[in-house]
Design an enzyme around this catalytic site. Sequence first.
Site, short mmCIF file in Angstrom:
data_model
loop_
_atom_site.label_atom_id
_atom_site.label_comp_id
_atom_site.label_asym_id
_atom_site.label_seq_id
_atom_site.Cartn_x
_atom_site.Cartn_y
_atom_site.Cartn_z
N TYR A 28 29.29 -16.57 -23.64
CA TYR A 28 28.18 -15.81 -23.06
C TYR A 28 28.48 -14.31 -23.14
CZ TYR A 28 23.83 -15.72 -20.40
OH TYR A 28 22.51 -15.55 -20.02
N HIS A 111 29.06 -16.94 -37.85
CA HIS A 111 29.95 -16.33 -38.86
C HIS A 111 30.74 -17.47 -39.49
CE1 HIS A 111 32.51 -13.63 -40.98
NE2 HIS A 111 33.52 -13.60 -40.12
N GLU A 198 33.48 -4.80 -43.47
CA GLU A 198 34.25 -4.28 -42.33
C GLU A 198 35.47 -3.49 -42.79
OE1 GLU A 198 33.26 -7.92 -39.17
OE2 GLU A 198 35.16 -7.87 -40.26
#
EC number: 1.1.1.86
Length: 335
Positions: A28, A111, A198
Amino acid sequence: MKCTSKIYTDNDANLDLIKGKRIAVLGYGSQGRAWAQNLRDSGLNVVVGLEREGKSWELAKSDGITPLHTKDAVKDADIIIFLVPDMVQRTLWLESVQPYMKKGADLVFAHGFNIHYKLIDPPKDSDVYMIAPKGPGPTVREYYKAGGGVPALVAVHQDVSGTALHKALAIAKGIGATRAGVIPTTFKEETETDLFGEQVILVGGIMELMRAAFETLVEEGYQPEVAYFETINELKMLVDLVYEKGISGMLKAVSDTAKYGGMTVGKFVIDESVRKRMKEALQRIKSGKFAEEWVEEYGRGMPTVVNGLSNVQNSLEEKIGNQLRDLVQKGKPKS
Protein backbone atom coordinates in the site's frame (compact mmCIF):
# COMPACT_ATOMS: atom_id res chain seq x y z
CA MET A 1 5.98 7.86 -38.75
CA LYS A 2 3.12 6.37 -36.76
CA CYS A 3 3.45 4.31 -33.59
CA THR A 4 4.11 0.72 -34.66
CA SER A 5 2.35 -0.83 -31.66
CA LYS A 6 -1.32 -1.52 -31.22
CA ILE A 7 -2.68 0.89 -28.62
CA TYR A 8 -5.49 -0.50 -26.49
CA THR A 9 -8.17 1.87 -25.20
CA ASP A 10 -11.40 1.61 -23.20
CA ASN A 11 -13.22 -0.03 -26.10
CA ASP A 12 -10.74 -2.93 -26.03
CA ALA A 13 -11.24 -3.70 -22.33
CA ASN A 14 -14.15 -5.32 -20.49
CA LEU A 15 -14.39 -4.92 -16.71
CA ASP A 16 -17.06 -7.63 -16.58
CA LEU A 17 -14.29 -10.23 -17.01
CA ILE A 18 -13.02 -9.53 -13.50
CA LYS A 19 -16.12 -8.27 -11.73
CA GLY A 20 -16.99 -10.58 -8.88
CA LYS A 21 -13.42 -11.82 -8.63
CA ARG A 22 -11.48 -11.14 -5.45
CA ILE A 23 -8.44 -8.95 -6.10
CA ALA A 24 -5.61 -8.83 -3.56
CA VAL A 25 -3.30 -5.83 -3.91
CA LEU A 26 -0.04 -6.59 -2.10
CA GLY A 27 1.47 -3.41 -0.73
CA TYR A 28 0.00 0.00 0.00
CA GLY A 29 2.74 2.37 -1.06
CA SER A 30 2.67 4.82 -3.97
CA GLN A 31 1.32 2.41 -6.61
CA GLY A 32 -0.51 0.06 -4.24
CA ARG A 33 -2.68 2.78 -2.79
CA ALA A 34 -3.52 4.22 -6.21
CA TRP A 35 -4.34 0.84 -7.76
CA ALA A 36 -6.45 -0.33 -4.82
CA GLN A 37 -8.53 2.84 -4.75
CA ASN A 38 -8.97 3.03 -8.53
CA LEU A 39 -9.95 -0.64 -8.81
CA ARG A 40 -12.37 -0.20 -5.90
CA ASP A 41 -13.90 2.89 -7.51
CA SER A 42 -14.27 0.93 -10.76
CA GLY A 43 -16.64 -1.42 -8.93
CA LEU A 44 -14.21 -4.26 -8.25
CA ASN A 45 -13.77 -6.38 -5.12
CA VAL A 46 -10.43 -5.31 -3.61
CA VAL A 47 -8.54 -6.17 -0.44
CA VAL A 48 -5.02 -5.10 0.51
CA GLY A 49 -2.40 -7.59 1.68
CA LEU A 50 0.20 -6.34 4.17
CA GLU A 51 2.85 -8.15 6.19
CA ARG A 52 2.15 -6.24 9.39
CA GLU A 53 -0.25 -3.81 10.97
CA GLY A 54 1.11 -0.28 10.89
CA LYS A 55 0.75 3.04 9.08
CA SER A 56 -0.16 1.44 5.75
CA TRP A 57 -2.74 -0.75 7.48
CA GLU A 58 -4.41 2.26 9.09
CA LEU A 59 -4.18 4.26 5.86
CA ALA A 60 -5.97 1.53 3.91
CA LYS A 61 -8.71 1.42 6.54
CA SER A 62 -9.10 5.20 6.41
CA ASP A 63 -9.41 4.94 2.60
CA GLY A 64 -12.25 2.47 3.03
CA ILE A 65 -10.32 -0.58 1.83
CA THR A 66 -10.01 -3.77 3.87
CA PRO A 67 -6.43 -4.58 4.95
CA LEU A 68 -5.51 -8.19 5.69
CA HIS A 69 -2.32 -10.02 6.50
CA THR A 70 -0.80 -11.17 3.20
CA LYS A 71 -1.50 -14.85 3.85
CA ASP A 72 -5.17 -14.12 4.49
CA ALA A 73 -5.45 -11.76 1.52
CA VAL A 74 -4.15 -14.28 -1.02
CA LYS A 75 -5.86 -17.46 0.16
CA ASP A 76 -9.21 -16.53 -1.38
CA ALA A 77 -7.92 -14.19 -4.10
CA ASP A 78 -8.56 -14.84 -7.78
CA ILE A 79 -6.10 -12.12 -8.81
CA ILE A 80 -2.93 -11.29 -6.82
CA ILE A 81 -1.19 -8.02 -7.70
CA PHE A 82 2.42 -7.49 -6.56
CA LEU A 83 2.95 -3.80 -5.77
CA VAL A 84 5.78 -4.06 -3.25
CA PRO A 85 9.41 -3.17 -4.14
CA ASP A 86 11.26 -5.49 -6.53
CA MET A 87 13.67 -6.81 -3.93
CA VAL A 88 10.91 -7.64 -1.45
CA GLN A 89 8.82 -9.64 -3.90
CA ARG A 90 10.76 -12.92 -3.90
CA THR A 91 10.74 -13.28 -0.10
CA LEU A 92 7.08 -12.27 0.02
CA TRP A 93 6.32 -14.84 -2.68
CA LEU A 94 8.14 -17.69 -0.96
CA GLU A 95 6.93 -16.99 2.57
CA SER A 96 3.47 -15.46 2.33
CA VAL A 97 2.01 -16.02 -1.14
CA GLN A 98 3.04 -19.31 -2.76
CA PRO A 99 2.17 -21.54 0.23
CA TYR A 100 -1.27 -19.96 0.71
CA MET A 101 -2.61 -18.88 -2.70
CA LYS A 102 -5.41 -20.88 -4.21
CA LYS A 103 -4.81 -23.03 -7.26
CA GLY A 104 -5.03 -21.16 -10.54
CA ALA A 105 -4.99 -17.63 -9.13
CA ASP A 106 -3.64 -14.97 -11.48
CA LEU A 107 -0.32 -13.28 -10.67
CA VAL A 108 -0.01 -9.66 -11.75
CA PHE A 109 3.04 -7.38 -11.76
CA ALA A 110 3.75 -3.71 -12.46
CA HIS A 111 7.38 -4.41 -13.38
CA GLY A 112 8.87 -7.53 -14.96
CA PHE A 113 12.09 -7.80 -12.92
CA ASN A 114 11.26 -10.83 -10.76
CA ILE A 115 9.65 -12.84 -13.54
CA HIS A 116 12.18 -11.98 -16.25
CA TYR A 117 15.18 -12.81 -14.06
CA LYS A 118 13.43 -15.91 -12.65
CA LEU A 119 13.48 -14.77 -9.02
CA ILE A 120 9.85 -15.86 -8.87
CA ASP A 121 8.87 -19.15 -10.50
CA PRO A 122 5.08 -18.98 -10.96
CA PRO A 123 2.86 -22.07 -10.86
CA LYS A 124 2.18 -23.62 -14.25
CA ASP A 125 -1.58 -23.26 -13.75
CA SER A 126 -1.56 -19.48 -13.16
CA ASP A 127 -1.99 -16.71 -15.69
CA VAL A 128 0.89 -14.26 -15.27
CA TYR A 129 0.66 -10.77 -16.71
CA MET A 130 1.79 -7.21 -16.19
CA ILE A 131 0.36 -3.71 -16.31
CA ALA A 132 3.07 -1.05 -15.97
CA PRO A 133 1.75 2.52 -15.60
CA LYS A 134 4.11 5.16 -16.98
CA GLY A 135 3.71 7.47 -14.02
CA PRO A 136 3.96 7.52 -10.22
CA GLY A 137 1.14 6.26 -8.03
CA PRO A 138 -0.21 9.67 -6.95
CA THR A 139 -0.52 10.66 -10.62
CA VAL A 140 -2.31 7.39 -11.43
CA ARG A 141 -4.84 8.25 -8.72
CA GLU A 142 -5.10 11.96 -9.53
CA TYR A 143 -5.71 11.40 -13.24
CA TYR A 144 -8.27 8.67 -12.55
CA LYS A 145 -10.26 10.90 -10.19
CA ALA A 146 -10.25 13.67 -12.79
CA GLY A 147 -11.67 11.33 -15.44
CA GLY A 148 -8.37 10.64 -17.19
CA GLY A 149 -5.65 8.05 -16.92
CA VAL A 150 -1.92 7.43 -17.09
CA PRO A 151 -0.71 5.41 -20.12
CA ALA A 152 0.63 1.93 -19.38
CA LEU A 153 2.39 -1.06 -20.88
CA VAL A 154 0.79 -4.51 -20.88
CA ALA A 155 2.44 -7.92 -21.21
CA VAL A 156 1.56 -11.58 -20.78
CA HIS A 157 4.14 -14.07 -19.51
CA GLN A 158 1.90 -17.10 -19.06
CA ASP A 159 -1.56 -17.59 -20.55
CA VAL A 160 -3.13 -20.76 -19.19
CA SER A 161 -6.74 -19.60 -19.47
CA GLY A 162 -6.44 -18.14 -22.95
CA THR A 163 -7.83 -14.86 -21.60
CA ALA A 164 -4.78 -13.43 -19.80
CA LEU A 165 -4.47 -10.42 -22.10
CA HIS A 166 -8.17 -9.64 -21.76
CA LYS A 167 -7.93 -9.77 -17.96
CA ALA A 168 -4.82 -7.61 -18.05
CA LEU A 169 -6.67 -5.02 -20.11
CA ALA A 170 -9.58 -5.18 -17.66
CA ILE A 171 -7.19 -4.40 -14.79
CA ALA A 172 -5.69 -1.60 -16.90
CA LYS A 173 -9.17 -0.21 -17.43
CA GLY A 174 -9.85 -0.51 -13.71
CA ILE A 175 -6.92 1.76 -12.88
CA GLY A 176 -7.76 4.20 -15.69
CA ALA A 177 -4.90 3.37 -18.04
CA THR A 178 -7.05 2.52 -21.07
CA ARG A 179 -8.51 6.04 -20.95
CA ALA A 180 -5.11 7.20 -22.18
CA GLY A 181 -3.78 4.14 -23.99
CA VAL A 182 -2.07 0.83 -23.24
CA ILE A 183 0.83 -0.41 -25.36
CA PRO A 184 1.65 -4.14 -25.61
CA THR A 185 5.17 -5.28 -24.73
CA THR A 186 6.91 -8.29 -23.18
CA PHE A 187 8.30 -8.86 -19.70
CA LYS A 188 11.78 -8.91 -21.26
CA GLU A 189 11.36 -5.64 -23.13
CA GLU A 190 9.75 -3.78 -20.23
CA THR A 191 12.36 -4.94 -17.74
CA GLU A 192 15.42 -4.28 -19.87
CA THR A 193 14.31 -0.90 -21.19
CA ASP A 194 13.17 0.25 -17.75
CA LEU A 195 16.52 -0.61 -16.17
CA PHE A 196 18.43 0.90 -19.09
CA GLY A 197 16.51 4.17 -18.86
CA GLU A 198 17.12 4.41 -15.12
CA GLN A 199 20.81 3.72 -15.43
CA VAL A 200 21.94 5.73 -18.45
CA ILE A 201 19.49 8.66 -18.38
CA LEU A 202 16.87 9.11 -15.69
CA VAL A 203 19.04 8.52 -12.62
CA GLY A 204 22.61 7.59 -13.46
CA GLY A 205 23.22 9.56 -16.64
CA ILE A 206 21.53 12.82 -15.67
CA MET A 207 22.98 12.76 -12.15
CA GLU A 208 26.56 12.28 -13.29
CA LEU A 209 26.22 14.76 -16.18
CA MET A 210 24.94 17.47 -13.84
CA ARG A 211 27.62 16.80 -11.23
CA ALA A 212 30.44 16.71 -13.78
CA ALA A 213 29.31 19.99 -15.37
CA PHE A 214 28.96 21.71 -11.98
CA GLU A 215 32.36 20.50 -10.78
CA THR A 216 34.02 21.56 -14.05
CA LEU A 217 32.86 25.16 -13.63
CA VAL A 218 33.79 25.30 -9.94
CA GLU A 219 37.25 23.85 -10.62
CA GLU A 220 37.77 26.60 -13.20
CA GLY A 221 37.04 29.28 -10.61
CA TYR A 222 33.39 30.09 -11.25
CA GLN A 223 31.11 30.80 -8.29
CA PRO A 224 29.35 27.62 -7.10
CA GLU A 225 26.02 29.46 -6.90
CA VAL A 226 26.22 30.54 -10.53
CA ALA A 227 27.46 27.11 -11.59
CA TYR A 228 24.52 25.44 -9.83
CA PHE A 229 21.95 27.61 -11.59
CA GLU A 230 23.50 26.96 -15.01
CA THR A 231 24.13 23.21 -14.74
CA ILE A 232 21.48 21.84 -12.38
CA ASN A 233 18.68 24.23 -11.47
CA GLU A 234 17.68 25.15 -15.03
CA LEU A 235 17.35 21.50 -16.08
CA LYS A 236 13.73 21.40 -14.90
CA MET A 237 12.64 24.07 -17.37
CA LEU A 238 14.17 22.18 -20.28
CA VAL A 239 12.74 18.82 -19.19
CA ASP A 240 9.29 20.41 -18.82
CA LEU A 241 9.56 21.72 -22.39
CA VAL A 242 10.55 18.27 -23.70
CA TYR A 243 7.69 16.67 -21.74
CA GLU A 244 5.14 19.11 -23.14
CA LYS A 245 6.44 19.72 -26.68
CA GLY A 246 9.09 17.11 -27.49
CA ILE A 247 12.76 17.65 -28.26
CA SER A 248 12.04 19.80 -31.32
CA GLY A 249 9.61 21.91 -29.30
CA MET A 250 12.30 22.46 -26.67
CA LEU A 251 14.77 23.53 -29.36
CA LYS A 252 12.29 26.00 -30.80
CA ALA A 253 11.81 27.53 -27.34
CA VAL A 254 15.48 28.19 -26.55
CA SER A 255 17.72 30.89 -28.03
CA ASP A 256 19.53 30.46 -31.34
CA THR A 257 22.80 30.58 -29.42
CA ALA A 258 21.64 27.70 -27.22
CA LYS A 259 20.49 25.74 -30.26
CA TYR A 260 23.83 26.10 -32.07
CA GLY A 261 25.90 25.37 -28.98
CA GLY A 262 23.76 22.40 -28.05
CA MET A 263 23.84 20.88 -31.52
CA THR A 264 27.61 21.18 -31.88
CA VAL A 265 29.04 20.70 -28.40
CA GLY A 266 26.37 18.20 -27.33
CA LYS A 267 27.69 15.62 -29.79
CA PHE A 268 31.26 16.44 -28.77
CA VAL A 269 30.48 15.54 -25.14
CA ILE A 270 28.05 12.68 -25.81
CA ASP A 271 30.17 11.06 -28.52
CA GLU A 272 30.51 7.55 -29.93
CA SER A 273 32.49 6.41 -26.88
CA VAL A 274 29.48 7.25 -24.71
CA ARG A 275 27.16 5.35 -27.04
CA LYS A 276 29.52 2.39 -26.86
CA ARG A 277 29.38 2.40 -23.06
CA MET A 278 25.59 2.70 -23.21
CA LYS A 279 25.53 -0.50 -25.26
CA GLU A 280 27.84 -2.14 -22.73
CA ALA A 281 25.46 -1.12 -19.95
CA LEU A 282 22.57 -2.60 -21.93
CA GLN A 283 24.45 -5.87 -22.40
CA ARG A 284 24.97 -6.12 -18.62
CA ILE A 285 21.22 -5.80 -18.21
CA LYS A 286 20.37 -8.28 -20.98
CA SER A 287 22.85 -10.88 -19.74
CA GLY A 288 21.48 -10.76 -16.19
CA LYS A 289 24.79 -9.49 -14.81
CA PHE A 290 23.24 -6.33 -13.37
CA ALA A 291 20.43 -8.32 -11.72
CA GLU A 292 22.96 -10.69 -10.12
CA GLU A 293 24.99 -7.78 -8.78
CA TRP A 294 21.90 -5.98 -7.48
CA VAL A 295 20.58 -9.06 -5.67
CA GLU A 296 23.99 -9.51 -4.04
CA GLU A 297 24.22 -5.81 -3.16
CA TYR A 298 20.75 -5.85 -1.60
CA GLY A 299 21.63 -8.93 0.44
CA ARG A 300 24.67 -7.14 1.88
CA GLY A 301 22.59 -4.18 3.06
CA MET A 302 23.15 -2.00 -0.04
CA PRO A 303 26.57 -0.55 0.91
CA THR A 304 27.11 0.96 -2.55
CA VAL A 305 23.76 2.73 -2.39
CA VAL A 306 24.26 3.93 1.19
CA ASN A 307 27.78 5.24 0.51
CA GLY A 308 26.75 6.82 -2.79
CA LEU A 309 23.83 8.65 -1.21
CA SER A 310 26.06 9.90 1.59
CA ASN A 311 28.57 11.16 -0.97
CA VAL A 312 25.90 13.13 -2.80
CA GLN A 313 24.36 14.53 0.39
CA ASN A 314 27.75 15.83 1.54
CA SER A 315 28.77 17.27 -1.83
CA LEU A 316 29.24 20.97 -2.55
CA GLU A 317 26.52 20.97 -5.19
CA GLU A 318 24.01 19.61 -2.68
CA LYS A 319 24.89 22.22 -0.07
CA ILE A 320 24.67 25.04 -2.62
CA GLY A 321 21.43 23.58 -3.95
CA ASN A 322 19.83 23.64 -0.50
CA GLN A 323 20.68 27.33 -0.14
CA LEU A 324 19.44 28.29 -3.59
CA ARG A 325 16.19 26.36 -3.25
CA ASP A 326 15.43 28.52 -0.22
CA LEU A 327 15.97 31.63 -2.37
CA VAL A 328 13.69 30.29 -5.09
CA GLN A 329 10.96 29.54 -2.55
CA LYS A 330 11.23 33.04 -1.06
CA GLY A 331 10.81 34.56 -4.49
CA LYS A 332 7.66 32.64 -5.38
CA PRO A 333 4.54 34.83 -5.44
CA LYS A 334 2.08 34.22 -2.63
CA SER A 335 -1.01 32.40 -3.80
